[in-house]
Design a protein around this motif. Structure first.
Motif, PDB file in Angstrom:
ATOM      1  N   ASP A 401      51.605  58.476   0.778  1.00 30.56           N
ATOM      2  CA  ASP A 401      51.107  59.256  -0.361  1.00 30.56           C
ATOM      3  C   ASP A 401      51.551  58.709  -1.713  1.00 30.56           C
ATOM      4  N   LEU A 442      58.296  55.038  11.075  1.00 25.41           N
ATOM      5  CA  LEU A 442      57.070  55.826  11.072  1.00 25.41           C
ATOM      6  C   LEU A 442      56.138  55.377  12.184  1.00 25.41           C
ATOM      7  N   SER A 443      55.418  56.346  12.748  1.00 20.58           N
ATOM      8  CA  SER A 443      54.376  56.027  13.712  1.00 20.58           C
ATOM      9  C   SER A 443      53.261  55.260  12.994  1.00 20.58           C
ATOM     10  N   ASP A 445      50.150  55.932  12.760  1.00 22.41           N
ATOM     11  CA  ASP A 445      49.259  56.794  11.979  1.00 22.41           C
ATOM     12  C   ASP A 445      49.981  57.490  10.835  1.00 22.41           C
ATOM     13  N   LYS A 446      51.287  57.203  10.671  1.00 24.20           N
ATOM     14  CA  LYS A 446      52.111  57.729   9.570  1.00 24.20           C
ATOM     15  C   LYS A 446      52.265  59.252   9.612  1.00 24.20           C
ATOM     16  N   LYS A 447      51.985  59.861  10.766  1.00 26.48           N
ATOM     17  CA  LYS A 447      52.097  61.317  10.874  1.00 26.48           C
ATOM     18  C   LYS A 447      53.400  61.773  11.517  1.00 26.48           C
ATOM     19  N   SER A 448      54.150  60.822  12.085  1.00 21.88           N
ATOM     20  CA  SER A 448      55.369  61.189  12.812  1.00 21.88           C
ATOM     21  C   SER A 448      56.468  60.180  12.541  1.00 21.88           C
ATOM     22  N   TRP A 449      57.691  60.657  12.777  1.00 25.33           N
ATOM     23  CA  TRP A 449      58.857  59.786  12.826  1.00 25.33           C
ATOM     24  C   TRP A 449      59.247  59.549  14.276  1.00 25.33           C
ATOM     25  N   PRO A 467      57.645  65.446  13.194  1.00 21.37           N
ATOM     26  CA  PRO A 467      56.613  65.410  12.157  1.00 21.37           C
ATOM     27  C   PRO A 467      57.105  64.710  10.892  1.00 21.37           C
ATOM     28  N   VAL A 468      56.210  64.049  10.210  1.00 20.55           N
ATOM     29  CA  VAL A 468      56.610  63.198   9.095  1.00 20.55           C
ATOM     30  C   VAL A 468      57.283  63.983   7.967  1.00 20.55           C
TER      31      VAL A 468
END
Length: 792
Positions: A401, A442-443, A445-449, A467-468
């Protein structure tokens, strides 16, 4: 000569006589470790996720080789041939944000690969050497470096353009470079020009051409900005994602005097000096970070004087009331800059040279001033998991972001993961509690750690997903011990390198798409010989220290029928290292030796004393300004625990360790002479003023600034306290803890007329011994020392 032979014979007889009580012996366990079997290391996935590669040695090669397991044949371990090994990690390069494309360099060609299909396109053939290609925020543009400048290739137009104009030297020196016409001619040249008319004409033409070239050059320079390096060596030349700035680092390296370590076994037959590190208190290297503003044709350097508390003095100055301390901007190390994905913001990580502060600061693009976003202050020193060191930022980066940065901090007393919004300054702890976080990432897809933590127990490591923006952590591993997880490229599977206290590491496979799926064991590397002995699973205990702290330790207890009332305390090395845990120890030789001692009736205690890793900030910094303080008192309190709760005879206590453990052994025998009847100090530091800067200056500051800390922490100042039996063992080509350390100490012991010590030297060994013969000799001497002094 006869005395030496008798001593060697006595050593062998002692070892044999006591080894008869165990199926183990020093000679047996100190062989080349290959007798134990082969154990996997360094696993990684193929790019298509169909194979797992790892280091292994099924063929009995001189060293580990590359092996693989294919997922469609998981019961087969295959040795990888050299041509496949070379390509097994795939091509290096940079991925697009969606991971669908990858850019890389092949010789002087710029290559674009479609990841899914493997199709490769040559984008550009470049006439000069190129390096470091990467996508910009607008991914139709690719930046790369060539000839100390940055170029941008536009995939839409197919053209490359030079975006920086960096030149070595200075503008003045370039414009005033001299030619032969401006210098005094020698006799031969002058006579030649006078005699030969064609040479006169050529010289006149060259002169006119030079005047023309210089005039064109001056006109061009008026129109085009150039940045001259003025003798500075630039590195890390990078273009910001929005192509507004080119950034670079300038290093100024200092020339500190090295220590010469003589090698008496050089093949030439002559003594050869090995260059080794400098000593603590040396001048550090300096770094500046420059921003080349491509829009405004200016260059500015980052200004650290705007950082909060940049002039703060450390607390220890109060111990020197008669000294005047200059209040000034502290010297710092810089790491970065780290641009947001859109390039509109940049931060740097700054460490003070005294390592009391770490700042995360935002760059003002107008003038290079720094705005403090986060300041972590530690009156001891900044460190801990994921926090980095010197020029390293540790675990640090941006979320997609372009508003949030992530990093680790010991603000709570334990190293945890944080987010910080650079626009409003809001900081959020994503993890919390009395445990530590390791290696978050980060995963795709940048949605998770994904992260590893010690939440279950300080002596265990497990892998989690979260969760991120924070929330409940999902535990993905369940085997007790250490679980090093490696995700497949599509993150649907993971291979786990798992070990337990008495079980060396093996590979396991788990399917993450199947809920509660069981792990599949992929390797079984223990030899039948190794498995034939029932290796102990030491008990993890905690005993109370004098300050109320509960100190963790591994406890090895013998069969009650064999218990001899004697005990040995082992002191691990490195200081900041953990050994009272539930996974296979890097001290595997010592672990096997402790099994041998326990067979012989000894009780063994292996303590994670103050300064050990794995227990948070306060434990880590417990030795600040006094090595040989709480780290030593933890050993003394461990001895008390053995006597009071394990039935050990207070007159039958021994202690030993290597490196930091050797240092503690010396401090124990010199400053607590009535506690331990014998000790073996291996490759030990004897004077911290002679150790390196990066490690020692954090803990004790520098000898010039804090001599109190060095004098109370160095065994050489307390050698007169030796009362009981001491063995010193050291490699003569040790380039870490130099042999000079024990030479100086031995001279002190001689001058003090101490006669209850001996020294074993190993001419061909560095800090970490390599030869089985050296390990065997050293540990036979340790066993003889304990048998002769603790069992009489």
């Amino acid at each position: 000569m006869r005395k030496i032979l008798l001593a060697v014979l006595a050593l062998a007889v002692t070892s044999i006589s006591f080894a008869q009580q165990s199926t183990l012996s020093v000679e047996y366990i100190m062989r080349d470790p290959s007798w134990m079997g082969t154990f996997p290391s360094s696993p990684y996935w193929s790019e298509d996720g169909k194979s797992i590669y790892f280091r292994y040695n099924l063929a009995g090669d001189p060293a580990d080789s590359l092996y693989k397991i294919e997922l469609n044949q998981i019961d087969q371990i295959q040795k990888v041939q050299w041509n496949e090994a070379k390509d097994s990690r795939g091509k290096s390069g940079e991925y697009s944000q969606d991971k669908k494309s990858r850019i890389y360099r092949e010789q002087n060609k710029l290559m674009l690969e479609t990841v899914k299909t493997g199709d490769v396109e040559i984008l550009l053939e470049w006439p000069d050497a190129m390096s470091n290609p990467y996508f910009l925020f607008d991914e139709s543009k690719i930046a790369f470096s060539s000839s100390d400048n940055i170029y941008v290739f536009d995939r839409n137009t197919g053209k490359a353009s030079k975006v920086t104009n960096i030149k070595s030297g200075s503008k003045q020196s370039e414009s005033s470079s001299s030619s032969s016409s401006g210098t005094t001619k020698g006799f031969v040249e002058s006579e030649n020009l006078a005699l030969i008319q064609i040479l006169q004409e050529r010289a006149k033409k060259d002169s006119l051409s030079k005047v023309y070239r210089e005039s064109i050059k001056e006109m061009h320079e008026e129109e085009e900005y150039a940045f001259y390096t003025a003798g500075k060596n630039l590195s890390n030349l990078t273009l910001s994602p929005d192509a507004r700035f080119a950034t670079f680092s300038v290093f100024k390296r200092t020339s500190n005097p090295p220590t010469a370590v003589p090698d008496y076994l050089d093949a030439s037959g002559y003594t050869k000096d090995l260059r080794a590190r400098s000593k603590v208190g040396t001048e550090p290297s300096e770094i500046e970070i420059g921003f080349y503003d491509l829009a405004n044709d200016t260059v500015f350097y980052l200004n650290t004087s705007t950082l909060e508390g940049i002039q703060d003095l450390p607390d220890y100055v109060k111990d020197y009331p008669d000294k005047e301390w200059e209040v000034k901007d502290r010297d710092v190390y810089l790491s970065g800059p780290y641009f947001s994905p859109d390039g509109k913001s940049a931060v740097v990580v700054v460490r003070s040279l005294d390592n009391k502060d770490r700042w995360i600061a935002q760059v003002n693009f107008e003038n290079g001033d720094l705005k403090t976003l986060d300041r972590q202050r530690d009156e001891a020193w900044i460190s801990g998991p994921g926090i980095g060191w010197t020029f390293s930022a540790g675990e640090f980066g941006w979320l997609p972001d372009s508003e949030h940065i992530y990093f680790q901090s010991e603000e709570s007393g334990y190293s945890h993961l944080y987010l910080l919004n650079v626009n409003n300054g809001k900081k959020t702890a994503l993890t919390s509690g009395e445990f530590e976080v390791f290696d978050p990432f980060l995963s795709k897809d940048k949605k998770s750690w994904y992260l590893t933590t010690s939440e279950v127990d300080p002596g265990e490591r497990h892998f989690y997903r979260m969760p991120v923006m924070g929330g409940k952590m999902e535990k993905l591993t369940n085997m007790t011990g250490e679980n090093q997880a490696y995700l497949s490229p599509d993150e649907s599977k993971m291979v786990i390198l798992h070990s337990y206290s008495n079980t060396p590491p093996e590979l396991y496979l788990k399917d993450l798409n199947k809920k509660n799926s069981e792990v599949i064991k992929l390797t079984s590397g223990q030899s039948e010989e190794f498995k034939s002995y029932n290796w102990r699973d030491p008990e993890i205990v905690r005993f109370e220290a004098r300050d109320g702290a509960m100190v963790p330790a591994r406890l090895y207890t013998p069969d009650p029928a064999k218990k001899n009332g004697a005990a040995v305390i082992f002191v691990h090395g490195a200081g900041y290292l953990q050994n009272a845990h539930k996974w296979w120890s890097s001290y595997f030789r010592e672990y096997m030796f402790h099994n041998l001692l326990t067979d012989l009736g000894y009780t063994v205690l292996d303590i994670d004393y103050r300064a050990s890793a794995g227990y948070g900030r306060d434990w880590r910094t417990g030795i600040y300004r006094h090595m040989g303080g709480k780290d030593l008192s933890d050993q003394i309190d461990g001895a008390k625990f053995l006597v009071e709760q394990q039935g050990i005879d207070k007159d039958r206590l021994g202690i030993y360790g290597g490196s930091y453990g050797g240092f503690i052994t010396l401090m124990a025998l010199f400053t607590e002479p009535d506690v331990f009847k014998a000790g073996a100090a291996l490759r030990s530091v004897t004077d911290w003023a002679h150790y390196n800067h990066g490690y020692t200056a954090n803990i004790l500051n520098t000898p010039e600034e804090d001599p109190i800390a060095y004098r109370r922490s160095s065994p050489i100042y307390f050698a007169e306290g030796l009362k009981n039996h001491l063995l010193i063992a050291h490699g003569m080509v040790d380039v870490n803890v130099h042999f000079q350390d024990v030479v100086r100490l031995s001279q002190r012991l001689i001058e003090l007329e101490k006669d209850n010590w001996e020294m074993a030297v190993y001419p061909g060994e560095d800090h970490g011994f390599v030869e089985p013969s050296s390990w065997t000799d050293e540990y036979k001497r340790i066993l003889k020392l304990f048998n002769n002094t603790l069992l009489d």
